[in-house]
Design a protein around this motif. Sequence first.
Motif, PDB file in Angstrom:
ATOM      1  N   PRO A 188       0.815  -1.233   0.000  1.00 49.21           N
ATOM      2  CA  PRO A 188       0.000   0.000   0.000  1.00 49.21           C
ATOM      3  C   PRO A 188       0.841   1.273   0.000  1.00 49.21           C
ATOM      4  CG  PRO A 188      -0.693  -1.525   1.735  1.00 49.21           C
ATOM      5  CD  PRO A 188       0.503  -2.119   1.116  1.00 49.21           C
ATOM      6  N   GLU A 189       2.072   1.185   0.539  1.00 49.49           N
ATOM      7  CA  GLU A 189       2.924   2.376   0.562  1.00 49.49           C
ATOM      8  C   GLU A 189       3.254   2.826  -0.861  1.00 49.49           C
ATOM      9  OE1 GLU A 189       3.048   0.238   4.303  1.00 49.49           O
ATOM     10  OE2 GLU A 189       3.520  -0.437   2.277  1.00 49.49           O
ATOM     11  N   ILE A 190       3.289   1.846  -1.793  1.00 46.37           N
ATOM     12  CA  ILE A 190       3.586   2.188  -3.189  1.00 46.37           C
ATOM     13  C   ILE A 190       2.409   2.964  -3.790  1.00 46.37           C
ATOM     14  CG2 ILE A 190       4.025   1.222  -5.481  1.00 46.37           C
ATOM     15  CD1 ILE A 190       5.570  -1.014  -4.119  1.00 46.37           C
ATOM     16  N   ASP A 191       1.205   2.569  -3.440  1.00 48.78           N
ATOM     17  CA  ASP A 191       0.033   3.288  -3.970  1.00 48.78           C
ATOM     18  C   ASP A 191      -0.064   4.685  -3.373  1.00 48.78           C
ATOM     19  OD1 ASP A 191      -0.890   0.079  -3.877  1.00 48.78           O
ATOM     20  OD2 ASP A 191      -1.236   1.199  -5.744  1.00 48.78           O
ATOM     21  N   ASP A 192       0.385   4.840  -2.137  1.00 46.68           N
ATOM     22  CA  ASP A 192       0.411   6.179  -1.539  1.00 46.68           C
ATOM     23  C   ASP A 192       1.444   7.043  -2.265  1.00 46.68           C
ATOM     24  OD1 ASP A 192       1.001   7.592   1.766  1.00 46.68           O
ATOM     25  OD2 ASP A 192      -0.677   7.913   0.385  1.00 46.68           O
ATOM     26  N   LEU A 193       2.588   6.420  -2.622  1.00 52.70           N
ATOM     27  CA  LEU A 193       3.636   7.135  -3.375  1.00 52.70           C
ATOM     28  C   LEU A 193       3.106   7.537  -4.753  1.00 52.70           C
ATOM     29  CD1 LEU A 193       6.632   8.048  -3.650  1.00 52.70           C
ATOM     30  CD2 LEU A 193       7.196   5.685  -4.299  1.00 52.70           C
ATOM     31  N   ILE A 194       2.354   6.639  -5.394  1.00 50.42           N
ATOM     32  CA  ILE A 194       1.763   6.948  -6.710  1.00 50.42           C
ATOM     33  C   ILE A 194       0.826   8.150  -6.594  1.00 50.42           C
ATOM     34  CG2 ILE A 194       0.167   6.100  -8.494  1.00 50.42           C
ATOM     35  CD1 ILE A 194       1.355   3.289  -8.065  1.00 50.42           C
ATOM     36  N   LEU A 195       0.041   8.204  -5.519  1.00 51.03           N
ATOM     37  CA  LEU A 195      -0.864   9.356  -5.308  1.00 51.03           C
ATOM     38  C   LEU A 195      -0.061  10.653  -5.290  1.00 51.03           C
ATOM     39  CD1 LEU A 195      -3.341   8.230  -2.449  1.00 51.03           C
ATOM     40  CD2 LEU A 195      -3.880   8.715  -4.870  1.00 51.03           C
ATOM     41  N   PHE A 196       1.057  10.622  -4.528  1.00 53.97           N
ATOM     42  CA  PHE A 196       1.883  11.832  -4.429  1.00 53.97           C
ATOM     43  C   PHE A 196       2.495  12.192  -5.796  1.00 53.97           C
ATOM     44  CE2 PHE A 196       4.679  15.013  -3.259  1.00 53.97           C
ATOM     45  CZ  PHE A 196       5.990  14.697  -3.560  1.00 53.97           C
ATOM     46  N   LEU A 197       3.031  11.181  -6.509  1.00 51.67           N
ATOM     47  CA  LEU A 197       3.669  11.454  -7.812  1.00 51.67           C
ATOM     48  C   LEU A 197       2.680  12.081  -8.788  1.00 51.67           C
ATOM     49  CD1 LEU A 197       5.748   8.162  -8.230  1.00 51.67           C
ATOM     50  CD2 LEU A 197       6.659  10.453  -7.771  1.00 51.67           C
ATOM     51  N   ASN A 198       1.472  11.566  -8.802  1.00 51.62           N
ATOM     52  CA  ASN A 198       0.482  12.111  -9.740  1.00 51.62           C
ATOM     53  C   ASN A 198       0.060  13.526  -9.359  1.00 51.62           C
ATOM     54  OD1 ASN A 198       0.708   9.851 -11.298  1.00 51.62           O
ATOM     55  ND2 ASN A 198      -1.089   8.824 -10.429  1.00 51.62           N
ATOM     56  N   LYS A 199       0.170  13.869  -8.064  1.00 49.56           N
ATOM     57  CA  LYS A 199      -0.066  15.267  -7.664  1.00 49.56           C
ATOM     58  C   LYS A 199       1.052  16.156  -8.205  1.00 49.56           C
ATOM     59  CE  LYS A 199      -2.433  14.485  -3.196  1.00 49.56           C
ATOM     60  NZ  LYS A 199      -2.199  14.483  -1.719  1.00 49.56           N
ATOM     61  N   MET A 200       2.244  15.566  -8.422  1.00 45.78           N
ATOM     62  CA  MET A 200       3.380  16.328  -8.966  1.00 45.78           C
ATOM     63  C   MET A 200       3.271  16.476 -10.484  1.00 45.78           C
ATOM     64  SD  MET A 200       6.544  14.472  -7.015  1.00 45.78           S
ATOM     65  CE  MET A 200       7.814  15.706  -7.340  1.00 45.78           C
ATOM     66  N   GLY A 201       2.220  15.856 -11.054  1.00 42.92           N
ATOM     67  CA  GLY A 201       2.048  15.935 -12.506  1.00 42.92           C
ATOM     68  C   GLY A 201       2.590  14.721 -13.236  1.00 42.92           C
ATOM     69  N   ALA A 202       2.991  13.690 -12.487  1.00 39.89           N
ATOM     70  CA  ALA A 202       3.447  12.455 -13.133  1.00 39.89           C
ATOM     71  C   ALA A 202       2.234  11.694 -13.651  1.00 39.89           C
ATOM     72  CB  ALA A 202       4.215  11.597 -12.132  1.00 39.89           C
ATOM     73  N   GLU A 203       2.509  10.664 -14.463  1.00 34.32           N
ATOM     74  CA  GLU A 203       1.408   9.842 -14.998  1.00 34.32           C
ATOM     75  C   GLU A 203       1.741   8.395 -14.694  1.00 34.32           C
ATOM     76  OE1 GLU A 203      -0.828   9.101 -19.251  1.00 34.32           O
ATOM     77  OE2 GLU A 203       0.291  10.999 -18.969  1.00 34.32           O
ATOM     78  N   VAL A 204       1.368   7.982 -13.494  1.00 30.35           N
ATOM     79  CA  VAL A 204       1.686   6.643 -13.001  1.00 30.35           C
ATOM     80  C   VAL A 204       0.380   5.932 -12.671  1.00 30.35           C
ATOM     81  CG1 VAL A 204       2.972   5.303 -11.297  1.00 30.35           C
ATOM     82  CG2 VAL A 204       3.755   7.614 -11.902  1.00 30.35           C
ATOM     83  N   SER A 205       0.215   4.706 -13.135  1.00 29.86           N
ATOM     84  CA  SER A 205      -1.016   3.975 -12.801  1.00 29.86           C
ATOM     85  C   SER A 205      -0.728   2.500 -12.589  1.00 29.86           C
ATOM     86  CB  SER A 205      -2.041   4.150 -13.921  1.00 29.86           C
ATOM     87  OG  SER A 205      -1.405   3.888 -15.168  1.00 29.86           O
TER      88      SER A 205
END
Length: 448
Positions: free
Chosen positions: A208-225
Amino acid sequence: MADARPFHWEFEPPKIPRERFLVEGGVALDGTIRVSGAKNAALKMLAAATLTGERCVFSNVPEIEDVRVMAETLSDMGVVVDHPEQNVYEVSAGDVDWLFVPLEAAAKMRASFMLLGPLLSRFGEVVISNPGGDRIGRRPVDLHVDAMRAMGAQIDYRYGYYYAKAPGRLRGTEVRFPFVSVMGTENAMLAATLADGHTVIRPAAQEPEIDDLILFLNKMGAEVSRTYPDTIEVVGKRRLRGAEHSVMPDRIETGTFAIAAGVTGGHVVLEGADGGTIAALVEVLEQTGISVTTGDGRVEVDARSIGPGTMRPVDITTGPYPELATDIQPPTTVLLTQAAGDSRVHEAIFEDRLEWTGELAKMGAKIDLKGTQRAVVHGPAKLHAADVEISDLRAGASLILAALAAEGTSSIGGAHHVRRGYENIERKFLDLGARIERVQEGELGNSG
Ligand code: EPZ
């Protein structure tokens, strides 16, 4: 670039204050505490903030030693790290003038290796120390290095350091791992956010920590899914922006305190906890006969009706999420010493994560090791106080749990290990009615 700092063989580890926990057992824990933010999410987010020159703001960051070391490592590289208030960190990696992660950082904290992906992808080069193994296993980083090479990096290894270069941008590609690695997945993911093109990571870890990291990255404008449970896809961007994020609750801390209720026959409410992230552990606790209620941002554990000596034995095997977390295996092993019968423990992730049970045996636990990754726990064992030494973070918390269930006052050395990953652990146990204190080595303490 590295000359100003000591060579591998000149490194003197900093003197760590020798502290012990004194724990008087026999109290059924009772009360409510708040769970802190997740160490294994916060550390990666602090590293990910180096993907942009803009300010990133993190709240619910646990006040633990590992976070302090990551902040220090970033500051040493010229990153501006502010700590305006408790549990809040602000990171601005505008001027990173020292693309070097020294042995000192790696020796104190493996997660410093999480700086490889972001620094290589954003600046095209980094010199980073090999974190090496620790008390729980050999822990190589070959998968991380292979992933960077697959994206076009050139990486040489000399004198304990990786010299990594990415002429031009890293290239999006298929990163195929031979098996699941948490930080391997995270390092590849961070690097891919600024790579040229599309990256597919498989099998990707599902923690789950990876999905929390993905949430943060996408707030930075990344495109991770996460396109499949075991697949993460990233479309690389030229640049990312600053963002704000509140770190998810720590599921290993949640599990540790849930088990504390179990081993003492107590009743504990964990506010701010996410029961969904500890489903495998909840299943084990319920199999032993302990009652667990989850939902509405809290986890309630009630073991008053089924205390030590009457719990049912359970066989456990650790594995990548959503299987039972290897980090909760040591506390669970303590719980199983209190079950009425034999339980088999299979530690399937790390080679040496049962070695610490030698200290538990000093407290009266009956554990037969079958090789380095399997054990039979004979219960119920009447635990008694002893002088024991902590070898690593989770073993440390587990020896505290054993001491809480034991008769008499235990003296547990190596408290610094626990402070690496648990925020205010004595305070929280005191709030639950435990008799615990942390003393300097040689000091007797109130209960001495
Ligand atoms: C993360 O470590 C966690 N650390 C660990 O938590 C946790 O135990 C582990 O994941 C497994 O859940 C952090 O997030 C900071 P892996 P990581 O790569 O990423 C082998 C704690 O107590 N491997 O998933 O290092 C490795 O040796 C810590 O908070 C390679 O062989 O774990 C292990 O046997 C302890 N080559 C297995 O894979 C590699 O390049 C899984 O390790 C990488 C890993």
